[in-house]
Design an enzyme around this catalytic site. Structure first.
Site, PDB file in Angstrom:
ATOM      1  N   TYR A   1      55.043   1.034-186.288  1.00  0.00           N
ATOM      2  CA  TYR A   1      54.793   2.070-185.282  1.00  0.00           C
ATOM      3  C   TYR A   1      55.626   3.321-185.532  1.00  0.00           C
ATOM      4  CZ  TYR A   1      52.389  -1.413-182.370  1.00  0.00           C
ATOM      5  OH  TYR A   1      51.512  -2.350-181.889  1.00  0.00           O
TER       6      TYR A   1
ATOM      7  N   GLU B   1      46.036   3.905-177.044  1.00  0.00           N
ATOM      8  CA  GLU B   1      44.843   3.070-177.268  1.00  0.00           C
ATOM      9  C   GLU B   1      43.622   3.940-177.572  1.00  0.00           C
ATOM     10  OE1 GLU B   1      45.832   0.261-177.827  1.00  0.00           O
ATOM     11  OE2 GLU B   1      47.672   0.244-176.639  1.00  0.00           O
TER      12      GLU B   1
ATOM     13  N   HIS C   1      43.524   4.923-181.181  1.00  0.00           N
ATOM     14  CA  HIS C   1      42.998   3.857-182.047  1.00  0.00           C
ATOM     15  C   HIS C   1      41.484   3.971-182.249  1.00  0.00           C
ATOM     16  CE1 HIS C   1      46.227   1.173-183.144  1.00  0.00           C
ATOM     17  NE2 HIS C   1      46.634   0.967-181.901  1.00  0.00           N
TER      18      HIS C   1
HETATM   19  N1  BES Z   1      46.903  -3.000-181.229  1.00  0.00           N
HETATM   20  C1  BES Z   1      48.114  -3.016-180.500  1.00  0.00           C
HETATM   21  C2  BES Z   1      48.422  -4.353-179.896  1.00  0.00           C
HETATM   22  C3  BES Z   1      48.615  -5.476-180.905  1.00  0.00           C
HETATM   23  C4  BES Z   1      49.315  -5.288-182.072  1.00  0.00           C
HETATM   24  C5  BES Z   1      48.109  -6.718-180.629  1.00  0.00           C
HETATM   25  C6  BES Z   1      49.469  -6.332-182.976  1.00  0.00           C
HETATM   26  C7  BES Z   1      48.266  -7.755-181.524  1.00  0.00           C
HETATM   27  C8  BES Z   1      48.949  -7.570-182.706  1.00  0.00           C
HETATM   28  C9  BES Z   1      48.115  -1.949-179.400  1.00  0.00           C
HETATM   29  O1  BES Z   1      47.460  -0.782-179.747  1.00  0.00           O
HETATM   30  C10 BES Z   1      49.542  -1.540-179.171  1.00  0.00           C
HETATM   31  O2  BES Z   1      50.134  -1.021-180.069  1.00  0.00           O
HETATM   32  N2  BES Z   1      50.057  -1.771-177.970  1.00  0.00           N
HETATM   33  C11 BES Z   1      51.412  -1.416-177.605  1.00  0.00           C
HETATM   34  C12 BES Z   1      51.432  -0.155-176.796  1.00  0.00           C
HETATM   35  C13 BES Z   1      51.730   1.095-177.501  1.00  0.00           C
HETATM   36  C14 BES Z   1      51.888   2.246-176.530  1.00  0.00           C
HETATM   37  C15 BES Z   1      52.844   1.080-178.494  1.00  0.00           C
HETATM   38  C16 BES Z   1      51.954  -2.488-176.699  1.00  0.00           C
HETATM   39  O3  BES Z   1      51.201  -3.371-176.313  1.00  0.00           O
HETATM   40  O4  BES Z   1      53.135  -2.446-176.385  1.00  0.00           O
HETATM   41 ZN    ZN Z   2      48.507   0.273-181.221  1.00  0.00          ZN
END
Ligand code: BES
Ligand code: ZN
Length: 616
Positions: free
Chosen positions: A400, A315, A318
């Site tokens: 990702y 995070e 980002h």
């Molecule tokens: N920005 C994302 C969360 C998100 C993505 C919300 C798409 C809504 C739509 C956040 O940065 C994220 O990627 N969270 C991941 C954790 C990460 C360590 C891969 C999660 O929530 O699992």
């Molecule tokens: Zn993310």
């Protein structure tokens, strides 16, 4: 004479076709750039600032008040069209307090109801009086029982991807950037926090003022309200949580300040002032959400051993990839997430070393392979075409992990030093801007590729399905050891691996459990459980993979703890695979439906919408 005529028509044709081609190019650029998930007219009139004045009403579960929007005019258009969904709009005034005409345009099931406000030549801002409804998808309202303290209710918003329009009438597209400020009024004993400058203490007026002076995309506007306390980690990082959890959260996240230092060292100064984290109640549907200045996080990262803090690195990353340089629309989502995973792992490597980070990368690779074997080819591309689909459908490991391996491939082929100076410049050259995949490619070709676009299979990576042949291979020595432990356990039983496992982190355990054979018996699972108490493990990541194995083998002793887990935790990443696995077997599915009856009201829209789809 005839020859002259021919030459003349040829010239005209050439000219016409040139003009035609240029305009075709322009319009294709435009359609590529334009966001297909907004019904607003942001290409004509663009919102630049929002002032929120909202009261948080826990008894009616509404936010109500007004938002005042300033805008700049790009064309002659005499209307401002905003995205709304499930909002009640009462009145619209201009900056003099005069009424402005407004009407709702045609509703779209997915995207909501556009609100058109008539502008006069003199209109400089619009003040919209509105309230949210019980359908507003961004909002999660929790009763006191659903919190750690059990005394005060709680609420939070989730804007990404297209939910901000369900709590603020705005042009809800990552294609614009706005600054904002807010006055939020809350009941006694409650503290509001936002993706903005935040209070660290309670005041007596119950109204709190917030400012976000740097421009951000509307999906990053965020609010949480609860009985919160703050604890500093160092002078620019800290944690908000309910009081009973505060010290364990602060202890878990003790390295946050070091992470910011490491990130700055890699790709340039942190531009947002403070970096704080709020640890939310367990219904939060994501692991983390990068709301600027204040990351929202799930309590499932508080494992007690600091083993899940890569999420904070993510995070934090980002703050550059996503918040500073933002995907222009959701088809370019990989530009946010792929870059962030790459950056996250570089932060982790700087703090905890390469061996540790290789484990994370290899787990990521395994997740990627699982997605590649289940997703349609169209969804395996980095650049997506999501028209007509919910952008959250793009939230797979393609963006990702394929994104990560693409950048790692560039690093391995072109050198880490070149890669790092490229990325640093990329962030700096595009800060506070939005970017499409196509623009990124032009920049990449100019600044890093050195004529190797074909050789490095760049277009296959971005526009093709599957994984190109030059995908980097990750080897993790620590995982090889976990694989050996699987064979040893199968041959000699759980006592024989106790020595090995005593030094394991969460990640070796994950690898071990995932690599148990398909046909493992309940007897063997029972032995493991007796020796290592896996069904009552305090780590949600470990529990999740353990439950998946238990469902496959119908290992009944895990079902009661699994039920408790499903009722308490609302993080979609855990819920989705568990319910999917349960739904494969008719008896398990009936059981799952029974659990879901109790659990559903504890989930945010993002999660129950997904689980509804699995069980019905
Ligand atoms: N920005 C994302 C969360 C998100 C993505 C919300 C798409 C809504 C739509 C956040 O940065 C994220 O990627 N969270 C991941 C954790 C990460 C360590 C891969 C999660 O929530 O699992
Ligand atoms: Zn993310």
């Amino acid at each position: 004479m005839f020859r002259i005529f021919i030459t003349f028509t040829l010239l005209i044709n050439l000219g016409l076709s040139l003009i035609f081609n240029i305009s075709a190019m322009k319009s294709s650029l435009l359609t590529n750039d334009l966001d297909c998930h907004t019904l607003s007219n942001y290409h004509e009139v663009q919102v630049t600032h929002a002032h929120l004045d909202l009261a948080v009403d826990f008894s009616n579960r509404t936010l109500s008040g007004s938002v005042t929007l300033s805008f700049s005019r790009i064309s002659e258009a005499n209307q401002l069209i905003l995205d709304t969904k499930y909002l009640e709009v009462k009145e619209v005034l201009d900056q003099f307090g005069n009424n402005l005409k407004f009407k709702f345009l045609e509703k779209d099931e997915l995207l909501g109801v556009p609100l058109s406000i008539q502008l006069n030549d003199s209109t400089q801002s619009v003040k919209i009086f509105y309230a949210t409804t019980d359908k507003s998808e961004a909002l999660d309202w929790l009763s006191a029982e659903q919190t750690a303290g059990k005394e005060f209710p709680f609420m939070y918003t989730q804007g990404q991807s297209i939910f901000t329009r369900t709590w603020i009438p705005i042009q809800d597209t990552p294609g614009i950037r706005v600054t904002y400020d807010a006055d939020i009024t809350v009941p006694d004993g409650m503290l509001p926090v936002m993706s903005a400058s935040n209070p660290q203490e309670y005041n007596s007026s119950n109204t709190y003022h917030f400012e976000m002076k740097q421009s951000i995309s509307p999906y990053l506007i965020a609010l949480a309200v609860g009985n919160l306390a703050f604890k500093a980690i160092d002078d620019r990082t800290g944690v908000y949580a309910e009081p009973s959890m505060l010290s364990s959260c602060a202890d878990e996240l003790i390295d946050m300040g070091k992470m910011v230092d490491a990130a700055e060292e890699l790709y340039g100064g942190y531009d947002w002032g403070r970096f704080d984290v709020i640890v939310l109640p367990p219904s939060f549907p994501f692991g983390g959400m990068e709301n600027p200045r204040l990351t929202f996080a799930t309590p499932t990262i508080i494992a007690g051993d600091r083993s899940l803090v890569s999420l904070i690195a993510h995070e934090l990353a980002h703050s550059w990839s996503g918040n500073l340089v933002t995907n222009a629309n959701w088809n370019d989502f990989w530009l946010n997430e792929g870059f962030t995973v790459y950056f996250e792992r570089r932060i982790m490597e700087a703090l905890y070393g390469k061996d540790y980070t290789d484990m994370l990368a290899l787990l990521g690779f395994q997740d990627l392979q699982a997605d590649l074997s289940s997703l349609a080819p169209e969804m395996q591309k980095l650049k997506l075409m999501l028209k007509g689909k919910h952008p959250d459908d793009a939230m797979s490991d393609i963006a990702y992990e394929k994104g990560y391996f693409f950048l790692r491939m560039l690093e391995e082929n072109l050198g880490r030093e070149n890669m790092d100076s490229f990325l640093k410049n990329y962030f700096n050259d595009h800060k506070f801007q939005t970017i499409t995949t196509e623009k990124f490619l032009v920049y990449l070709e100019k600044n890093l590729l050195d004529g190797k676009r074909e050789e490095l299979l760049i277009d296959d990576w971005i526009f093709g399905a599957g994984l190109p042949s030059n995908c980097p291979k990750v080897i993790s020595n620590r995982f090889l050891q976990a694989e050996n432990a699987v064979s040893l356990f199968l041959k000699k039983g759980p006592k024989k691996i106790a020595d090995l496992t005593s030094t394991w982190s969460t990640h070796e355990w994950l690898h071990f459990i995932k690599h148990l054979p398909e046909n493992i018996s309940t007897k063997q699972l029972e032995k493991l459980d007796d020796e290592f108490q896996l069904s009552s493990n305090g780590n949600a990541e470990i529990l999740c993979v353990w439950f998946l194995q238990s469902i496959k083998a119908d290992y009944q002793p895990a079902f009661e703890p699994m039920k408790q887990f499903l009722i308490k935790i609302g993080r979609r990443k855990f819920l989705q695979p568990i319910y999917e696995e349960l739904a494969k077997n008719p008896e398990h599915k009936i059981w799952a439906k029974g659990v879901y009856k109790k659990a559903r009201s504890n989930y945010h829209y993002v999660s129950f919408n997904t689980i509804d789809g699995i069980l019905n």
